[in-house]
Design a protein around this motif. Structure first.
Motif, short mmCIF file in Angstrom:
data_model
loop_
_atom_site.label_atom_id
_atom_site.label_comp_id
_atom_site.label_asym_id
_atom_site.label_seq_id
_atom_site.Cartn_x
_atom_site.Cartn_y
_atom_site.Cartn_z
N MET A 4 0.78 -1.10 -0.05
CA MET A 4 0.15 0.08 0.19
C MET A 4 0.96 1.16 0.09
N MET A 5 0.66 2.25 -0.81
CA MET A 5 1.19 3.56 -0.84
C MET A 5 1.55 4.06 0.44
N GLU A 6 2.36 5.08 0.58
CA GLU A 6 2.73 5.81 1.91
C GLU A 6 1.47 6.50 2.63
N ARG A 7 0.69 7.14 1.41
CA ARG A 7 -0.26 8.05 1.90
C ARG A 7 -1.61 7.24 2.26
N HIS A 8 -1.63 6.18 2.15
CA HIS A 8 -2.71 5.13 2.53
C HIS A 8 -2.29 4.35 3.99
N LYS A 9 -1.29 4.58 4.41
CA LYS A 9 -0.88 3.68 5.68
C LYS A 9 -1.62 4.24 6.94
N HIS A 10 -2.24 5.24 6.87
CA HIS A 10 -2.96 5.59 7.85
C HIS A 10 -4.22 4.65 8.23
N LEU A 11 -4.62 4.41 7.02
CA LEU A 11 -5.74 3.35 6.92
C LEU A 11 -5.63 1.97 7.90
N ARG A 66 -23.50 -0.31 6.33
CA ARG A 66 -22.89 -0.75 4.98
C ARG A 66 -23.29 0.26 3.91
N ILE A 67 -24.61 0.83 3.92
CA ILE A 67 -25.04 1.77 2.87
C ILE A 67 -23.87 2.98 3.01
N ASP A 68 -23.79 3.33 4.24
CA ASP A 68 -22.65 4.54 4.33
C ASP A 68 -21.21 4.22 3.99
N ILE A 69 -21.08 3.17 4.15
CA ILE A 69 -19.49 2.83 3.69
C ILE A 69 -19.32 2.78 2.23
N PHE A 70 -20.36 1.97 1.75
CA PHE A 70 -20.39 1.82 0.17
C PHE A 70 -20.79 3.30 -0.43
N ALA A 71 -21.50 3.94 0.08
CA ALA A 71 -21.59 5.56 -0.43
C ALA A 71 -20.24 6.13 -0.45
N LYS A 72 -19.55 6.03 0.62
CA LYS A 72 -18.36 6.71 0.81
C LYS A 72 -17.17 6.17 -0.19
N LEU A 89 -10.26 -3.57 0.38
CA LEU A 89 -11.57 -2.83 0.09
C LEU A 89 -12.83 -3.61 0.64
N VAL A 90 -12.95 -4.84 -0.32
CA VAL A 90 -14.01 -5.60 -0.09
C VAL A 90 -14.12 -6.38 1.25
N SER A 91 -12.85 -6.58 1.71
CA SER A 91 -13.01 -7.12 3.14
C SER A 91 -13.52 -5.98 4.30
N ARG A 92 -13.08 -4.79 4.11
CA ARG A 92 -13.75 -3.83 4.82
C ARG A 92 -15.18 -3.63 4.82
N ILE A 93 -15.67 -3.64 3.57
CA ILE A 93 -17.00 -3.35 3.17
C ILE A 93 -18.07 -4.70 3.57
N THR A 94 -17.38 -5.96 3.56
CA THR A 94 -18.18 -7.38 3.94
C THR A 94 -17.71 -7.96 5.29
N ASN A 95 -16.52 -8.43 5.29
CA ASN A 95 -15.93 -9.03 6.41
C ASN A 95 -16.07 -8.19 7.76
N ASP A 96 -15.63 -6.72 7.53
CA ASP A 96 -15.41 -5.84 8.75
C ASP A 96 -16.92 -5.62 9.22
N THR A 97 -17.86 -5.31 8.35
CA THR A 97 -19.06 -4.89 8.65
C THR A 97 -20.05 -6.12 9.44
N GLU A 98 -19.65 -7.32 8.99
CA GLU A 98 -20.10 -8.34 9.37
C GLU A 98 -19.70 -8.63 10.85
N ARG A 127 -12.24 4.03 9.66
CA ARG A 127 -10.99 4.74 8.95
C ARG A 127 -11.05 5.08 7.40
N LEU A 128 -11.88 4.10 7.04
CA LEU A 128 -12.14 4.45 5.32
C LEU A 128 -13.12 5.07 5.44
#
Length: 599
Positions: free
Chosen positions: A1-8, A108-114, A131-140, A328-329
């Motif tokens: 992951m690029m340096e500017r995305h490490k804060h995620l 889930r609607i909010d994160i997908f809209a984001k 990205l898919v993991s954050r929207i599916t696994n993490d919200t689960e 974070r996302l």
């Protein structure tokens, strides 16, 4: 992951995460109040049971007084309390779970809209699987927090308070002794949270990496198999999977040490304390067997919810880590370019001008340097150059996929940042080299959820680009279902569908990104006829791979290392004997070699 995305990857403070999670419950406060009242009622009814049994033992069983009416009332009261507790607890649990599911649905609607609002620069560098993991696994995981943790925690905390109220009612001194166990339970919980948060964060990250590797492997399975990379991919997958397993196993060992065993030890010590107290009291004065029974019963009931909460503490920790990753996302500020300024501007002519445009994807190396050109209404301009010369970057900026730091782009004399996205994207038609086809029927793929486009317009668009004949030959015509990414169709057929999709919206500006690069010669003829019709009356910018397809362009720009090094018509550039001339000769030579080899 690029340096500017490490804060995620940096976890948020759990207090902040919990507060944000609770903010999602505000719209449902009325139902939460009802559920809480039912919870308190059910808990109270459940806690009154041992007191009735205590009355039965001390007032009736011990003195051997068996009056029918009082015993009947006592028995009916006990059954009614039990049934009332069951009904209230069932209803409150149902309400809590219903609210929890609604909260997760909104999250889930909010994160997908984001994610939809994020700029393409984010997707260029953030792994799709992660990205898919954050929207599916993490919200689960967050769903489990609301469904199986929060309701249980609230219920058990209310129950524990009720237990202590009942204990104080029976014996104040002994109840005060029992309060000593609370700090020990609190210490165990804090120790568990401290150590488990690290393991669960590692587990979540490794799971994201697993999803990213799976997504990459499946998307590129042809390359994996043709270059015989199965063993290497398998080893890399095994390595990440092993790291995920090790983090998981560490959390299991922590669960085994600090959850049930530690609480069981404290419960045994508490039971010893209670029995010792009553034993010492019995030496000096008689004790009430009913009080002893009620105290032991309440002590057992006290540790039952404690064990339930401790066992769900692992789910709570996983959910808090996952919620932190989700937030974070959602807090990521890499939003795509949007309209600036007031007023509503409309694109009517389709005239384009690039003025002193310099651009860099990473902020370090410029991929475009001082680009200047203009296209009049109805003209066709072609962009040619070697790979990496900046052709696609010009298209990306015109589509306003990226922010422009230096220079300006005008459409009809107005800077593109003054158009809203709806106007800009509806008047610009983009045809990519590798068109994206969605799962669904052909009409759906041409219409793309735009219900203002009726079936007749869909068919007319297909006829316009010469896609109608091959669609009619399909078993179900326009109702034929396409597989994922249109894998059952040829590249030429997918390209014709993308042409029809573009023409159904009647754009003022047409952008062609090497639209004929991946098709055979026969299909290319059909596509060229479609392109010729599509360009009539429209401003067109075409990235060209085959120079023979752009001979009739009004202007050709030759790019090299991000700069325009030549410009003119096809004949003018050939006469200059420059880079375009060399490229043309190379292609002509390659085409002649192909003709010889075919013969």
């Amino acid at each position: 992951m690029m340096e500017r995305h490490k804060h995620l990857l940096v976890p948020l403070a759990q207090g902040i995460v919990f507060k944000r999670l609770m903010s999602y419950a505000k719209p449902h406060w009325k139902w939460l109040v009802i559920a809480f009242i039912l919870l308190v009622g059910g808990t109270s009814a459940e806690l009154l049971g041992p007191i009735l049994i205590k009355i039965f033992i001390d007032d009736f069983l011990t003195p051997r007084i068996f009056e029918f009416q009082p015993l009947l009332i006592l028995g009916i009261g006990y059954i009614v309390l039990h049934l009332t507790a069951a009904a209230m607890n069932y209803t409150q649990l149902l309400l809590f779970q219903k609210i929890a599911l609604k909260i997760i649905q909104q999250l889930r609607i909010d994160i997908f809209a984001k994610v939809e609002k994020l700029g393409l620069s984010f997707f260029d560098q953030f792994p799709t699987g992660g990205l898919v993991s954050r929207i599916t696994n993490d919200t689960e995981q967050v769903k489990e927090l609301y469904v199986s943790v929060m309701a249980i925690f609230v219920q058990n905390i209310v129950f524990l308070i009720g237990v202590f109220v009942a204990m104080f009612y029976l014996n104040v001194q002994l109840a005060l002794f029992c309060l000593v166990i609370l700090p020990f339970i609190f210490i165990i919980m804090q120790l568990y949270r401290r150590f488990s948060s690290k393991y669960y964060a590692e587990m979540s990250e490794k799971l994201s990496q697993l999803n990213a590797r799976i997504n990459e492997s499946i998307q590129g399975m042809k390359i994996v198999q043709i270059f015989r990379q199965e063993r290497r991919m398998n080893k890399e997958f095994q390595k990440i999977n092993q790291e995920h397993h090790e983090a998981w196993f560490k959390s299991i060992k922590l669960d085994g040490l600090l959850l049930r065993p530690a609480v069981d030890f404290i419960s045994i010590m508490a039971l010893v304390l209670v029995l010792s107290y009553f034993g010492i009291m019995s030496l000096n004065s008689p004790i009430e067997i009913g009080v002893l029974y009620a105290f032991v019963n309440y002590l057992d009931r006290f540790f039952e919810p404690v064990n339930q909460m401790m066992q769900r503490l692992s789910v709570f920790q996983q959910a808090m880590i996952s919620a932190g990753r989700v937030f974070r996302l959602m807090d990521h500020d890499e939003i795509g370019p949007e309209k600036r300024g007031e007023g509503k501007h409309l694109i009517s002519r389709g005239e384009i001008e690039f003025k002193n445009v310099t651009f860099s994807y990473d902020g370090k190396q410029d991929v475009l340097k001082n680009i200047n050109f203009s296209v009049k209404e109805g003209e066709t301009i072609a962009l040619v150059g070697h790979t990496g010369s900046g052709k696609s970057s010009i298209i990306n900026l015109l589509m306003r996929f990226y922010h422009i730091e230096n220079g300006e782009i005008f459409i009809d004399g107005i800077p593109i940042n003054q158009y809203d996205n709806q106007e800009l994207r509806s008047k610009l038609g983009l045809v990519l080299q590798d068109p994206f086809v969605y799962v669904g029927d052909i009409k759906h793929n041409i219409r793309l959820y735009d219900h203002t486009i009726n079936d007749e317009q869909v068919i007319n668009a297909a006829k316009f680009v010469h896609a109608h004949p091959f669609i009619e030959r399909l078993p179900k015509g326009y109702d034929t279902i396409l597989g994922e990414r249109g894998s059952t169709f040829s590249s030429g057929q997918r390209q014709l569908l993308s042409f029809a999709r573009t023409m159904a919206k009647q754009p003022k500006i047409l952008i062609l990104d090497e639209a004929t690069a991946n098709v055979d010669t026969e299909t290319e003829t059909i596509i060229q006829q479609a392109l010729e019709k599509m360009r009539r009356g429209r401003t067109t910018i075409a990235i060209a791979h085959r120079l023979s397809t752009i001979k009739d362009a009004d202007q050709i720009l030759v790019l090299h290392q991000g700069e325009i090094v030549e410009r003119g018509t096809h004949l003018e550039l050939l006469n200059e004997k420059g880079l375009y001339h060399k490229m043309y000769l190379l292609q002509q030579g390659a085409e002649k070699l192909e003709e010889i080899s075919i013969e």
